[in-house]
Design a protein around this motif. Structure first.
Motif, PDB file in Angstrom:
ATOM      1  N   ILE A  22     -13.061 -38.513   6.059  1.00  0.00           N
ATOM      2  CA  ILE A  22     -11.778 -39.181   5.827  1.00  0.00           C
ATOM      3  C   ILE A  22     -10.869 -38.288   4.999  1.00  0.00           C
ATOM      4  CG2 ILE A  22     -10.674 -41.105   4.607  1.00  0.00           C
ATOM      5  CD1 ILE A  22     -13.102 -42.822   5.494  1.00  0.00           C
ATOM      6  N   PHE A  23     -11.377 -37.781   3.891  1.00  0.00           N
ATOM      7  CA  PHE A  23     -10.557 -36.938   3.027  1.00  0.00           C
ATOM      8  C   PHE A  23     -10.285 -35.560   3.646  1.00  0.00           C
ATOM      9  CE2 PHE A  23     -11.848 -40.057  -0.154  1.00  0.00           C
ATOM     10  CZ  PHE A  23     -10.611 -40.328  -0.721  1.00  0.00           C
ATOM     11  N   LEU A  24     -11.195 -35.067   4.477  1.00  0.00           N
ATOM     12  CA  LEU A  24     -10.938 -33.821   5.193  1.00  0.00           C
ATOM     13  C   LEU A  24      -9.764 -33.991   6.155  1.00  0.00           C
ATOM     14  CD1 LEU A  24     -11.755 -30.887   5.805  1.00  0.00           C
ATOM     15  CD2 LEU A  24     -13.279 -31.808   7.577  1.00  0.00           C
ATOM     16  N   GLY A  25      -9.720 -35.108   6.856  1.00  0.00           N
ATOM     17  CA  GLY A  25      -8.605 -35.383   7.752  1.00  0.00           C
ATOM     18  C   GLY A  25      -7.286 -35.511   7.011  1.00  0.00           C
ATOM     19  N   ILE A  26      -7.306 -36.146   5.852  1.00  0.00           N
ATOM     20  CA  ILE A  26      -6.086 -36.253   5.037  1.00  0.00           C
ATOM     21  C   ILE A  26      -5.666 -34.873   4.545  1.00  0.00           C
ATOM     22  CG2 ILE A  26      -5.156 -37.149   2.872  1.00  0.00           C
ATOM     23  CD1 ILE A  26      -6.876 -39.663   3.353  1.00  0.00           C
ATOM     24  N   LYS A  27      -6.627 -34.072   4.111  1.00  0.00           N
ATOM     25  CA  LYS A  27      -6.312 -32.721   3.625  1.00  0.00           C
ATOM     26  C   LYS A  27      -5.712 -31.861   4.728  1.00  0.00           C
ATOM     27  CE  LYS A  27      -6.838 -28.868   1.072  1.00  0.00           C
ATOM     28  NZ  LYS A  27      -5.689 -28.055   1.384  1.00  0.00           N
ATOM     29  N   LEU A  28      -6.313 -31.868   5.902  1.00  0.00           N
ATOM     30  CA  LEU A  28      -5.850 -31.016   6.991  1.00  0.00           C
ATOM     31  C   LEU A  28      -4.525 -31.490   7.589  1.00  0.00           C
ATOM     32  CD1 LEU A  28      -9.192 -30.398   8.910  1.00  0.00           C
ATOM     33  CD2 LEU A  28      -7.984 -28.817   7.400  1.00  0.00           C
ATOM     34  N   ASN A  29      -4.354 -32.796   7.702  1.00  0.00           N
ATOM     35  CA  ASN A  29      -3.222 -33.320   8.461  1.00  0.00           C
ATOM     36  C   ASN A  29      -2.095 -33.903   7.617  1.00  0.00           C
ATOM     37  OD1 ASN A  29      -4.431 -32.757  11.022  1.00  0.00           O
ATOM     38  ND2 ASN A  29      -5.826 -34.423  10.584  1.00  0.00           N
ATOM     39  N   TYR A  30      -2.289 -34.046   6.321  1.00  0.00           N
ATOM     40  CA  TYR A  30      -1.209 -34.527   5.460  1.00  0.00           C
ATOM     41  C   TYR A  30      -0.894 -33.509   4.364  1.00  0.00           C
ATOM     42  CZ  TYR A  30       1.518 -37.364   2.259  1.00  0.00           C
ATOM     43  OH  TYR A  30       2.511 -37.810   1.429  1.00  0.00           O
ATOM     44  N   ILE A  31      -1.888 -33.151   3.566  1.00  0.00           N
ATOM     45  CA  ILE A  31      -1.689 -32.222   2.445  1.00  0.00           C
ATOM     46  C   ILE A  31      -1.235 -30.850   2.963  1.00  0.00           C
ATOM     47  CG2 ILE A  31      -2.821 -31.036   0.526  1.00  0.00           C
ATOM     48  CD1 ILE A  31      -2.409 -34.014  -0.001  1.00  0.00           C
ATOM     49  N   TYR A  34       2.435 -30.886   4.598  1.00  0.00           N
ATOM     50  CA  TYR A  34       3.554 -30.832   3.659  1.00  0.00           C
ATOM     51  C   TYR A  34       3.458 -29.639   2.706  1.00  0.00           C
ATOM     52  CZ  TYR A  34       5.126 -35.363   5.270  1.00  0.00           C
ATOM     53  OH  TYR A  34       5.604 -36.385   6.048  1.00  0.00           O
ATOM     54  N   LYS A  35       2.493 -28.766   2.928  1.00  0.00           N
ATOM     55  CA  LYS A  35       2.301 -27.546   2.135  1.00  0.00           C
ATOM     56  C   LYS A  35       2.160 -27.850   0.642  1.00  0.00           C
ATOM     57  CE  LYS A  35       4.542 -24.665   5.499  1.00  0.00           C
ATOM     58  NZ  LYS A  35       5.608 -25.103   6.318  1.00  0.00           N
ATOM     59  N   ILE A  36       1.347 -28.847   0.349  1.00  0.00           N
ATOM     60  CA  ILE A  36       1.069 -29.222  -1.033  1.00  0.00           C
ATOM     61  C   ILE A  36      -0.092 -28.361  -1.518  1.00  0.00           C
ATOM     62  CG2 ILE A  36       0.350 -31.107  -2.553  1.00  0.00           C
ATOM     63  CD1 ILE A  36       1.572 -33.026  -0.425  1.00  0.00           C
ATOM     64  N   ASP A  37       0.078 -27.728  -2.674  1.00  0.00           N
ATOM     65  CA  ASP A  37      -0.950 -26.853  -3.226  1.00  0.00           C
ATOM     66  C   ASP A  37      -2.002 -27.721  -3.921  1.00  0.00           C
ATOM     67  OD1 ASP A  37      -2.274 -24.543  -3.983  1.00  0.00           O
ATOM     68  OD2 ASP A  37      -1.116 -24.348  -5.838  1.00  0.00           O
ATOM     69  N   LEU A  38      -3.071 -28.002  -3.190  1.00  0.00           N
ATOM     70  CA  LEU A  38      -4.090 -28.910  -3.700  1.00  0.00           C
ATOM     71  C   LEU A  38      -5.427 -28.574  -3.057  1.00  0.00           C
ATOM     72  CD1 LEU A  38      -4.560 -31.576  -5.371  1.00  0.00           C
ATOM     73  CD2 LEU A  38      -4.246 -32.765  -3.220  1.00  0.00           C
ATOM     74  N   TYR A  39      -6.477 -28.511  -3.872  1.00  0.00           N
ATOM     75  CA  TYR A  39      -7.811 -28.282  -3.357  1.00  0.00           C
ATOM     76  C   TYR A  39      -8.430 -29.590  -2.897  1.00  0.00           C
ATOM     77  CZ  TYR A  39      -7.645 -23.644  -5.407  1.00  0.00           C
ATOM     78  OH  TYR A  39      -7.295 -22.365  -5.723  1.00  0.00           O
ATOM     79  N   TYR A  40      -9.335 -29.492  -1.940  1.00  0.00           N
ATOM     80  CA  TYR A  40     -10.016 -30.668  -1.392  1.00  0.00           C
ATOM     81  C   TYR A  40     -10.752 -31.441  -2.481  1.00  0.00           C
ATOM     82  CZ  TYR A  40     -13.375 -33.475   1.143  1.00  0.00           C
ATOM     83  OH  TYR A  40     -14.123 -34.526   1.591  1.00  0.00           O
ATOM     84  N   ASN A  41     -11.435 -30.739  -3.375  1.00  0.00           N
ATOM     85  CA  ASN A  41     -12.238 -31.401  -4.402  1.00  0.00           C
ATOM     86  C   ASN A  41     -11.393 -32.295  -5.304  1.00  0.00           C
ATOM     87  OD1 ASN A  41     -14.305 -29.942  -3.332  1.00  0.00           O
ATOM     88  ND2 ASN A  41     -14.475 -28.509  -5.024  1.00  0.00           N
ATOM     89  N   TYR A 120       5.746 -37.016  -2.074  1.00  0.00           N
ATOM     90  CA  TYR A 120       4.675 -36.725  -1.124  1.00  0.00           C
ATOM     91  C   TYR A 120       3.296 -36.845  -1.760  1.00  0.00           C
ATOM     92  CZ  TYR A 120       8.049 -34.809   2.229  1.00  0.00           C
ATOM     93  OH  TYR A 120       9.073 -34.633   3.117  1.00  0.00           O
ATOM     94  N   TYR A 121       3.185 -36.348  -2.991  1.00  0.00           N
ATOM     95  CA  TYR A 121       1.892 -36.395  -3.672  1.00  0.00           C
ATOM     96  C   TYR A 121       2.122 -36.389  -5.171  1.00  0.00           C
ATOM     97  CZ  TYR A 121      -2.827 -35.345  -5.161  1.00  0.00           C
ATOM     98  OH  TYR A 121      -4.045 -35.414  -5.763  1.00  0.00           O
ATOM     99  N   GLU A 122       1.458 -37.298  -5.854  1.00  0.00           N
ATOM    100  CA  GLU A 122       1.528 -37.346  -7.314  1.00  0.00           C
ATOM    101  C   GLU A 122       0.197 -36.860  -7.860  1.00  0.00           C
ATOM    102  OE1 GLU A 122       2.267 -40.567 -10.864  1.00  0.00           O
ATOM    103  OE2 GLU A 122       3.225 -40.885  -8.925  1.00  0.00           O
ATOM    104  N   GLY A 123       0.215 -35.646  -8.385  1.00  0.00           N
ATOM    105  CA  GLY A 123      -0.999 -35.037  -8.902  1.00  0.00           C
ATOM    106  C   GLY A 123      -1.203 -35.330 -10.379  1.00  0.00           C
ATOM    107  N   ARG A 124      -2.091 -34.582 -10.976  1.00  0.00           N
ATOM    108  CA  ARG A 124      -2.405 -34.782 -12.387  1.00  0.00           C
ATOM    109  C   ARG A 124      -1.253 -34.357 -13.287  1.00  0.00           C
ATOM    110  NH1 ARG A 124      -8.572 -32.377 -12.277  1.00  0.00           N
ATOM    111  NH2 ARG A 124      -9.397 -33.971 -10.873  1.00  0.00           N
TER     112      ARG A 124
END
Length: 147
Positions: A22-31, A34-41, A120-124
């Protein structure tokens, strides 16, 4: 007690595999879209809901270990496998990422500017934000924003 322990470990194992995809699909197809600099972990750790994980683990462990009908076990685990693997399809992974991570039409303020657009993404520490006026993606520092 041994059967309970087996159900517990089996549920955790299968749920971890489902969550991974699930998270792999979100990482590949959303993160990545949108070219968000974020690691899978970080994505996996920050957005893992322990209550849903525990409930799904208990359900899968119960179905796999305690229900003696193999057809029901295959149907349940097969359905969850197909559902988790479906996020690898670009439109499904992108839509799920939007549902879980995107905040549409929000306003942020800092000491100088007001930003209107989609988060798009709210990180730490940073927010990846599409500004409607600038018509581009910018990074906002969370510590600089006024609440």
């Amino acid at each position: 007690m041994t059967k309970f322990f087996q159900a517990f470990l089996t549920g955790i194992f299968f749920t971890f595999i489902f969550d991974y995809f699930i998270f792999l699909g979100i990482k590949l197809n959303y993160i990545d879209f949108y070219k968000i600099d974020l690691y899978y972990n970080i994505l996996f750790a920050d957005h893992q809901n322990i209550y849903i994980y525990a409930l799904t683990s208990a359900l899968i462990g119960f179905v796999y270990t305690y229900i003696n009908n193999i057809k029901i076990s295959i149907i349940v685990i097969g359905f969850l496998s197909v559902a988790s693997l479906s996020t690898l399809i670009p439109i499904v992974g992108n839509n799920l990422g939007e549902i879980l991570l995107m905040k549409k039409n929000v306003t942020y303020k800092d000491s100088k500017y007001t930003y209107r657009g989609d988060a798009y993404y709210e990180g730490r520490k940073k927010i990846t934000f599409y500004d409607y006026e600038l018509k581009k993606t910018i990074l906002l520092n969370k510590k600089d924003l006024i609440k």
